[in-house]
Design a protein around this motif. Structure first.
Motif, PDB file in Angstrom:
ATOM      1  N   LEU A  31       0.896  -1.108   0.068  1.00 31.32           N
ATOM      2  CA  LEU A  31       0.154   0.029  -0.027  1.00 31.32           C
ATOM      3  C   LEU A  31       0.849   1.315   0.010  1.00 31.32           C
ATOM      4  N   VAL A  32       0.530   2.229  -1.016  1.00 36.06           N
ATOM      5  CA  VAL A  32       1.420   3.154  -1.343  1.00 36.06           C
ATOM      6  C   VAL A  32       0.738   4.667  -1.055  1.00 36.06           C
ATOM      7  N   ALA A  33      -0.455   4.274  -1.337  1.00 37.70           N
ATOM      8  CA  ALA A  33      -1.159   5.539  -1.333  1.00 37.70           C
ATOM      9  C   ALA A  33      -2.783   5.294  -0.930  1.00 37.70           C
ATOM     10  N   LEU A  34      -3.416   6.489  -0.332  1.00 35.32           N
ATOM     11  CA  LEU A  34      -4.660   6.077   0.433  1.00 35.32           C
ATOM     12  C   LEU A  34      -5.605   6.858  -0.221  1.00 35.32           C
ATOM     13  N   THR A  35      -6.957   6.566  -0.261  1.00 37.58           N
ATOM     14  CA  THR A  35      -7.924   7.591  -0.857  1.00 37.58           C
ATOM     15  C   THR A  35      -8.015   8.605   0.480  1.00 37.58           C
ATOM     16  N   VAL A  36      -8.820   9.728   0.263  1.00 40.19           N
ATOM     17  CA  VAL A  36      -8.838  10.695   1.315  1.00 40.19           C
ATOM     18  C   VAL A  36      -9.521  10.323   2.561  1.00 40.19           C
ATOM     19  N   GLU A  37     -10.726   9.413   1.942  1.00 43.48           N
ATOM     20  CA  GLU A  37     -11.529   8.935   3.060  1.00 43.48           C
ATOM     21  C   GLU A  37     -10.382   7.817   4.060  1.00 43.48           C
ATOM     22  N   ARG A  47     -13.789  13.565   6.989  1.00 42.50           N
ATOM     23  CA  ARG A  47     -13.141  13.725   5.636  1.00 42.50           C
ATOM     24  C   ARG A  47     -13.137  15.223   5.206  1.00 42.50           C
ATOM     25  N   THR A  48     -13.959  15.956   5.806  1.00 40.45           N
ATOM     26  CA  THR A  48     -13.676  17.415   5.632  1.00 40.45           C
ATOM     27  C   THR A  48     -12.569  17.944   6.163  1.00 40.45           C
ATOM     28  N   THR A  49     -12.014  17.609   7.290  1.00 38.28           N
ATOM     29  CA  THR A  49     -10.877  18.015   8.007  1.00 38.28           C
ATOM     30  C   THR A  49      -9.799  17.544   7.281  1.00 38.28           C
ATOM     31  N   MET A  50      -9.844  16.331   6.572  1.00 40.53           N
ATOM     32  CA  MET A  50      -8.890  15.775   5.620  1.00 40.53           C
ATOM     33  C   MET A  50      -8.419  16.598   4.454  1.00 40.53           C
ATOM     34  N   TYR A  51      -9.788  16.925   4.001  1.00 42.00           N
ATOM     35  CA  TYR A  51      -9.471  17.628   2.743  1.00 42.00           C
ATOM     36  C   TYR A  51      -8.986  19.272   2.966  1.00 42.00           C
TER      37      TYR A  51
END
Length: 94
Positions: A31-37, A47-51
């Motif tokens: 696993l190299v990259a994750l979705t924003v969620e 999710r809003t804080t992550m964005y």
């Protein structure tokens, strides 16, 4: 557990070791990259804080086609930077 070990014809300690070995979580090194969620869940934020962290540049992300991905290393770097930035707030008694 001794009944199961007896039924299998193996010592109980060997059965316990096999169960522990099978139930141990294996890290996903591919696993190299994750979705924003996924990144938000890993940090324990919404999710809003992550964005917002991505928009401010505090967490690096990449676009792959129409998709936004957060490199795992970016989360590690963010946590390391936040850990160093936090000053101890505990006052020492004189």
């Amino acid at each position: 557990m001794s009944l199961i070990a007896d039924a299998l014809g193996i010592p109980e300690h060997q059965l316990r070791a096999a169960v522990l070995e099978c139930s141990a979580p294996t890290p996903d090194t591919t696993l190299v990259a994750l979705t924003v969620e996924e990144a938000a869940r890993r940090l324990g934020v919404g999710r809003t804080t992550m964005y917002a962290l991505i928009a401010s540049g505090e967490v690096h992300s990449v676009r792959i086609g129409r998709l936004r991905r957060v490199p795992v290393d970016s989360l590690d770097a963010y946590i390391a930077a936040r850990s160093q930035a936090v000053a101890p707030t505990t006052a020492l008694a004189a």
